[in-house]
Design an enzyme around this catalytic site. Structure first.
Site, PDB file in Angstrom:
ATOM      1  N   ILE A 108      72.291  31.709  43.033  1.00 16.96           N
ATOM      2  CA  ILE A 108      72.703  33.119  43.066  1.00 16.96           C
ATOM      3  C   ILE A 108      71.617  33.963  43.731  1.00 16.96           C
ATOM      4  O   ILE A 108      71.924  34.870  44.525  1.00 16.96           O
ATOM      5  CB  ILE A 108      73.027  33.610  41.635  1.00 16.96           C
ATOM      6  CG1 ILE A 108      74.295  32.893  41.118  1.00 16.96           C
ATOM      7  CG2 ILE A 108      73.205  35.126  41.596  1.00 16.96           C
ATOM      8  CD1 ILE A 108      74.650  33.172  39.665  1.00 16.96           C
ATOM      9  N   CYS A 125      66.610  37.752  38.109  1.00 15.55           N
ATOM     10  CA  CYS A 125      67.640  36.725  38.271  1.00 15.55           C
ATOM     11  C   CYS A 125      67.192  35.344  37.785  1.00 15.55           C
ATOM     12  O   CYS A 125      68.022  34.466  37.560  1.00 15.55           O
ATOM     13  CB  CYS A 125      68.044  36.673  39.755  1.00 15.55           C
ATOM     14  SG  CYS A 125      69.358  35.521  40.144  1.00 15.55           S
ATOM     15  N   ILE A 161      67.229  29.756  33.175  1.00 16.88           N
ATOM     16  CA  ILE A 161      67.415  28.315  32.953  1.00 16.88           C
ATOM     17  C   ILE A 161      68.407  28.120  31.802  1.00 16.88           C
ATOM     18  O   ILE A 161      68.695  29.060  31.053  1.00 16.88           O
ATOM     19  CB  ILE A 161      66.087  27.603  32.580  1.00 16.88           C
ATOM     20  CG1 ILE A 161      65.452  28.223  31.315  1.00 16.88           C
ATOM     21  CG2 ILE A 161      65.107  27.620  33.743  1.00 16.88           C
ATOM     22  CD1 ILE A 161      64.302  27.408  30.737  1.00 16.88           C
ATOM     23  N   GLN A 182      78.598  31.225  23.452  1.00 14.77           N
ATOM     24  CA  GLN A 182      79.122  29.956  23.983  1.00 14.77           C
ATOM     25  C   GLN A 182      78.606  28.804  23.129  1.00 14.77           C
ATOM     26  O   GLN A 182      77.399  28.736  22.843  1.00 14.77           O
ATOM     27  CB  GLN A 182      78.695  29.782  25.450  1.00 14.77           C
ATOM     28  CG  GLN A 182      79.098  28.472  26.086  1.00 14.77           C
ATOM     29  CD  GLN A 182      80.616  28.267  26.121  1.00 14.77           C
ATOM     30  OE1 GLN A 182      81.390  29.217  26.146  1.00 14.77           O
ATOM     31  NE2 GLN A 182      81.034  27.018  26.101  1.00 14.77           N
ATOM     32  N   GLN A 206      75.028  27.062  23.212  1.00 10.88           N
ATOM     33  CA  GLN A 206      74.116  27.942  23.965  1.00 10.88           C
ATOM     34  C   GLN A 206      73.582  29.095  23.107  1.00 10.88           C
ATOM     35  O   GLN A 206      73.557  30.243  23.550  1.00 10.88           O
ATOM     36  CB  GLN A 206      74.823  28.514  25.197  1.00 10.88           C
ATOM     37  CG  GLN A 206      75.032  27.496  26.323  1.00 10.88           C
ATOM     38  CD  GLN A 206      75.354  28.156  27.646  1.00 10.88           C
ATOM     39  OE1 GLN A 206      76.059  29.163  27.688  1.00 10.88           O
ATOM     40  NE2 GLN A 206      74.844  27.592  28.740  1.00 10.88           N
ATOM     41  N   TYR A 233      70.654  30.549  25.063  1.00 14.18           N
ATOM     42  CA  TYR A 233      71.055  31.244  26.297  1.00 14.18           C
ATOM     43  C   TYR A 233      71.852  32.519  25.966  1.00 14.18           C
ATOM     44  O   TYR A 233      71.607  33.583  26.547  1.00 14.18           O
ATOM     45  CB  TYR A 233      71.886  30.267  27.140  1.00 14.18           C
ATOM     46  CG  TYR A 233      72.252  30.720  28.525  1.00 14.18           C
ATOM     47  CD1 TYR A 233      71.363  30.573  29.592  1.00 14.18           C
ATOM     48  CD2 TYR A 233      73.507  31.262  28.801  1.00 14.18           C
ATOM     49  CE1 TYR A 233      71.712  30.956  30.876  1.00 14.18           C
ATOM     50  CE2 TYR A 233      73.867  31.647  30.076  1.00 14.18           C
ATOM     51  CZ  TYR A 233      72.968  31.495  31.115  1.00 14.18           C
ATOM     52  OH  TYR A 233      73.330  31.875  32.391  1.00 14.18           O
ATOM     53  N   PRO A 237      77.690  37.500  35.409  1.00 10.75           N
ATOM     54  CA  PRO A 237      78.598  36.565  36.067  1.00 10.75           C
ATOM     55  C   PRO A 237      79.305  35.661  35.051  1.00 10.75           C
ATOM     56  O   PRO A 237      78.774  35.379  33.984  1.00 10.75           O
ATOM     57  CB  PRO A 237      77.667  35.715  36.948  1.00 10.75           C
ATOM     58  CG  PRO A 237      76.358  36.439  36.980  1.00 10.75           C
ATOM     59  CD  PRO A 237      76.276  37.202  35.702  1.00 10.75           C
ATOM     60  N   TYR A 260      81.498  31.855  35.448  1.00 12.21           N
ATOM     61  CA  TYR A 260      81.042  30.545  35.941  1.00 12.21           C
ATOM     62  C   TYR A 260      81.028  30.542  37.467  1.00 12.21           C
ATOM     63  O   TYR A 260      82.046  30.749  38.112  1.00 12.21           O
ATOM     64  CB  TYR A 260      81.917  29.426  35.365  1.00 12.21           C
ATOM     65  CG  TYR A 260      81.534  29.166  33.926  1.00 12.21           C
ATOM     66  CD1 TYR A 260      80.656  28.142  33.600  1.00 12.21           C
ATOM     67  CD2 TYR A 260      81.993  29.997  32.907  1.00 12.21           C
ATOM     68  CE1 TYR A 260      80.260  27.935  32.276  1.00 12.21           C
ATOM     69  CE2 TYR A 260      81.612  29.797  31.585  1.00 12.21           C
ATOM     70  CZ  TYR A 260      80.743  28.762  31.282  1.00 12.21           C
ATOM     71  OH  TYR A 260      80.351  28.572  29.975  1.00 12.21           O
TER      72      TYR A 260
END
Ligand code: NDP
Length: 248
Positions: free
Chosen positions: A15, A89, A92, A148, A151, A154, A184, A186
């Protein structure tokens, strides 16, 4: 008119590369940050993009390290000029269900995906406010909005990133600096290529647009928020997710 200068952390990733090229195509001077140990790869990346975009540069820093970010920001200021646009941006994944997530998997994701935004933005925001113009754009994720499975690290980091956006947006709104999040869904990059085929298929089936997004589609949203005339959007979370998660 003076050209704007943009710094994109994780700028040589999937990205990040699309964002660098999109901003460079709009006559912005672009500095792509890369992880120091990846210097040879970053130099090869620069050779490739320079063919088309001579206004792209690279700068090393580990975004999990405040002092490393300080050194990078000083060298960018000296070698290229003051940064007007910051895109956080770098990111990981270290996916595991919580019951088996190690402290290292938790901490590395929080450090790279959330603490990094503090490490870079905190050292830039004052000078942006003093100059009366700035754009900070934080790349979060749909999984920071809806959570999620597998995750926790994350999702927590990405949700935290938008909290950071909203707080800092309020602190610098009166000084011409906007702070926004792009989330974003996926997107086809190395990060999602790691997912098993059947997981990807079920994800695509759950997206109203029935496809993954492209890095370029994320880059369009970032470039739009970075525009000087786009001065009245701040503290927002812009979804680029094909309708995967809709909220009012
Ligand atoms: P990539 O892995 O392609 O890019 C991530 C970049 O971050 C890489 O260039 C990586 O460098 C860099 N990076 C990682 N750790 C550090 C560090 N400590 N210091 C400096 N740079 C670092 O992934 P994407 O392009 O897919 O992801 C970009 C962003 O978009 C991430 O924040 C991700 O969470 C987010 N996102 C991605 C989605 C997707 O579907 N792909 C969906 C939603 C959000 P290196 O390669 O050297 O490790």
């Amino acid at each position: 008119m003076k050209k704007h200068i943009a710094l994109i952390t994780g700028g040589t990733g999937g990205i990040g590369t699309a964002i660098c090229k999109e901003l460079a195509s709009q006559d912005i001077i672009v500095v792509a940050n890369y992880f120091p140990a990846e210097k040879p790869q970053a130099e090869n990346w620069l050779i490739e993009v320079r063919n088309q975009y001579p206004n792209i540069f690279i700068a090393a820093a580990d975004v999990t390290d405040y002092d490393s970010c300080h050194d990078m920001l000083e060298s960018v200021k000296t070698d290229v000029g003051p940064i007007d646009i910051l895109v956080n941006c770098a990111g990981i994944t270290r996916d595991k269900t919580l019951k088996s997530m190690t402290p290292d998997q938790w901490n590395s994701v929080i450090n790279t995906n959330l603490n990094s935004a503090y490490n870079v933005t905190q050292q830039l925001i004052q000078e942006m406010m003093e100059r009366g113009f700035g754009r900070v754009i934080n790349i979060s994720s749909v999984n920071g909005q809806k959570g999620q499975f597998g995750q926790a690290n994350y999702s927590a980091a990405k949700a935290g990133l938008h909290g950071f956006t909203m707080a800092v947006a309020q602190e610098c709104a009166s000084k011409g600096v906007t702070v926004n999040t792009v989330s974003p869904g996926y997107i086809e990059t190395a990060m999602t290529r790691e997912l098993p085929e059947q997981v990807l298929t079920s994800i695509v089936n759950s997206v109203p647009l029935k496809r993954m997004g492209t890095a370029q589609e994320v880059a369009y949203a970032v470039a739009w928020l970075a525009e000087e005339k786009n001065a009245y959007i701040t503290g927002a979370n812009i979804p680029v997710n094909g309708g995967m998660y809709m909220s009012s």
